[in-house]
Design an enzyme around this catalytic site. Structure first.
Site, PDB file in Angstrom:
ATOM      1  N   TRP A  86       0.828  -1.209   0.000  1.00 29.09           N
ATOM      2  CA  TRP A  86       0.000   0.000   0.000  1.00 29.09           C
ATOM      3  C   TRP A  86       0.865   1.263   0.000  1.00 29.09           C
ATOM      4  O   TRP A  86       0.368   2.357   0.150  1.00 29.09           O
ATOM      5  CB  TRP A  86      -0.938   0.007   1.205  1.00 29.09           C
ATOM      6  N   GLU A 110      -5.184   1.079   6.031  1.00 28.31           N
ATOM      7  CA  GLU A 110      -5.123   1.701   7.360  1.00 28.31           C
ATOM      8  C   GLU A 110      -6.205   1.154   8.289  1.00 28.31           C
ATOM      9  O   GLU A 110      -5.977   1.022   9.485  1.00 28.31           O
ATOM     10  CB  GLU A 110      -5.216   3.224   7.254  1.00 28.31           C
ATOM     11  N   LEU A 115      -9.605 -11.595  10.972  1.00 27.02           N
ATOM     12  CA  LEU A 115      -8.928 -10.331  11.320  1.00 27.02           C
ATOM     13  C   LEU A 115      -9.469  -9.722  12.620  1.00 27.02           C
ATOM     14  O   LEU A 115      -8.812  -8.875  13.216  1.00 27.02           O
ATOM     15  CB  LEU A 115      -9.098  -9.298  10.198  1.00 27.02           C
ATOM     16  N   GLY A 116     -10.668 -10.128  13.018  1.00 28.20           N
ATOM     17  CA  GLY A 116     -11.227  -9.598  14.274  1.00 28.20           C
ATOM     18  C   GLY A 116     -11.805  -8.200  14.116  1.00 28.20           C
ATOM     19  O   GLY A 116     -11.676  -7.574  13.066  1.00 28.20           O
ATOM     20  N   TYR A 147      -7.527   9.410  12.868  1.00 29.79           N
ATOM     21  CA  TYR A 147      -6.310   8.767  12.373  1.00 29.79           C
ATOM     22  C   TYR A 147      -6.437   8.396  10.898  1.00 29.79           C
ATOM     23  O   TYR A 147      -5.599   8.756  10.068  1.00 29.79           O
ATOM     24  CB  TYR A 147      -5.943   7.511  13.193  1.00 29.79           C
ATOM     25  N   ASP A 174      -1.200   7.518  15.018  1.00 29.68           N
ATOM     26  CA  ASP A 174      -1.659   6.251  15.599  1.00 29.68           C
ATOM     27  C   ASP A 174      -0.811   5.943  16.839  1.00 29.68           C
ATOM     28  O   ASP A 174      -0.031   6.781  17.298  1.00 29.68           O
ATOM     29  CB  ASP A 174      -1.587   5.125  14.555  1.00 29.68           C
ATOM     30  N   GLU A 212       4.527   9.166   7.298  1.00 28.62           N
ATOM     31  CA  GLU A 212       4.610   7.708   7.278  1.00 28.62           C
ATOM     32  C   GLU A 212       5.898   7.227   7.948  1.00 28.62           C
ATOM     33  O   GLU A 212       5.927   6.145   8.545  1.00 28.62           O
ATOM     34  CB  GLU A 212       4.488   7.153   5.856  1.00 28.62           C
TER      35      GLU A 212
HETATM   36  N1  ADE Z   1       0.645   0.836  10.766  1.00 26.97           N
HETATM   37  C1  ADE Z   1      -0.362   1.691  10.563  1.00 26.97           C
HETATM   38  N2  ADE Z   1      -0.254   2.298   9.377  1.00 26.97           N
HETATM   39  C2  ADE Z   1       0.860   1.794   8.797  1.00 26.97           C
HETATM   40  C3  ADE Z   1       1.485   2.005   7.573  1.00 26.97           C
HETATM   41  N3  ADE Z   1       0.973   2.852   6.702  1.00 26.97           N
HETATM   42  N4  ADE Z   1       2.613   1.325   7.323  1.00 26.97           N
HETATM   43  C4  ADE Z   1       3.094   0.457   8.230  1.00 26.97           C
HETATM   44  N5  ADE Z   1       2.558   0.223   9.398  1.00 26.97           N
HETATM   45  C5  ADE Z   1       1.438   0.860   9.688  1.00 26.97           C
END
Ligand code: ADE
Length: 352
Positions: A23, A36, A79-80, A119, A137, A181
């Site tokens: 992603w 996300e 995945l919960g 978030y 986060d 990021e």
């Molecule tokens: N945890 C939450 N968002 C993330 C992301 N974009 N890349 C890696 N870990 C994550």
């Protein structure tokens, strides 16, 4: 606010060390949204195969919107926190109805989509639309509480709000999304709960490192205590059919399948006691057979021990709120993860 933060060093580190994740690198807004939401409360390694499969099954927002809720829940199975999947589905339908199947790039419009909080909104605006927005986060909270030595409870909304504002005050004008990021990546791979300060590009400016407080920060008040549950699970079969229950809307397991069960004390109940419960509550006449191995199942704040026993039932009588399904049909349904493991044990037994 004029805050000193070594974003250049962080960016340099990120560009050299970042993990290649599907992603990343100019993602489209839909991919950011899905990844996300999956990454909330879930590790990257667990999310990876789910994300790839999801994008194959539902490559666009309209594709997701036109899928059935059962297909979506099935793709999420394991995945919960299934409300995340239900919200994605509802969100996709909302976007098709109101935004031609596209995510808007406006904060207020995004906030109207079910399940999107500050978030995820920050992540979409930053990573996909390249706006100067913070995506704060748990990783980012940990990094910044340590870097700036913020000794406030990060479980409090007011602390999160303060750290979000702080982040937006130091994000650079140029490529702010990379720094955003990078903060997540640093928290996920270096500034973990047990910090690896020797690897950290921000060590020189980190106040907690300087004051020997890295292990004490961040401060986070504890969540509600885990509650233990003990459940006698009735795997009732009749000529290849099994009796199962689909979780109702609003229940913790809504839309997921489970075998019927009864709550017990810690020492459980005998197959004969369970047999009496089944016969009196479901109006059936079952006979106890083999016990299956117990299964541990954690969900939200519960830790459940499931003690399954197989029962034979001569006639497939209708039972309110339960349905009889054969193995092929059960394979297509999404189970809660504990009951999925019971079903797998059962299949192994059937297949010999
Ligand atoms: N945890 C939450 N968002 C993330 C992301 N974009 N890349 C890696 N870990 C994550």
């Amino acid at each position: 606010m004029d805050v000193q933060f070594e974003h250049e060093k962080l960016k340099e580190w990120f560009l050299a060390e970042k993990r290649e994740l599907p992603w990343r690198n100019n993602p489209d807004p839909y991919a950011v949204w899905i990844s996300e939401v999956m990454l909330q409360q879930t590790q990257v390694a667990v999310v990876l195969p789910y994300f790839l499969r999801w994008m194959e099954l539902f490559p666009t927002i309209p594709a997701l919107a036109s899928a059935s809720l059962d297909e979506v829940i099935k793709a999420w199975e394991g995945l919960g926190y299934y409300s995340r999947a239900r919200n994605l589905h509802e969100g996709a339908r909302y976007l098709v109805a109101h935004f031609e199947g596209q995510l808007p790039s406006d904060e207020e419009q995004l906030a109207k989509i079910k399940g999107l909080g500050p978030y995820t909104i920050g992540a979409i605006l930053s990573f996909a639309f390249h706006q100067k927005k913070a995506a704060v986060d748990g990783n980012v909270l940990r990094v910044l509480a340590r870097y700036f030595q913020i000794e406030e409870d990060i479980a409090k909304a007011s602390t999160v709000k303060k750290i979000r504002a702080l982040t937006e005050s130091f994000l650079p004008d140029e490529e702010p999304w990379i720094v955003g990021e990078a903060l997540i990546e640093l928290g996920a791979t270096v500034c973990q709960r047990k910090a690896q300060c020797g690897e950290c590009p921000l060590q020189a400016g980190c106040r907690s490192f300087r004051h020997g407080l890295v292990d004490q920060l961040p401060i986070k008040s504890r969540a509600a205590k885990t509650e233990h549950l003990y459940r006698a699970v009735a795997v009732i079969q009749s000529a290849g059919y099994f009796l199962v229950k689909r979780g109702k809307k609003g229940e913790i397991m809504s839309d997921l399948y489970e075998f019927p069960f009864f709550e017990t004390a810690r020492d459980g109940m005998t197959p004969q006691q369970l047999q009496r419960h089944i016969n009196s509550q479901f109006g059936l006449s079952v006979k106890a057979g083999q016990s299956l191995p117990s299964v541990e199942h954690g969900f939200t704040r519960y830790q459940a021990r499931l003690d399954p026993v197989i029962f034979a039932c001569a006639h497939r009588l209708a039972v309110p709120d339960l349905e009889w399904l054969d193995v092929e049909a059960l394979k297509q349904r999404a189970f809660s993860s504990g009951h999925r493991r019971i079903f797998q044990g059962l299949q192994a037994l059937i297949d010999g």
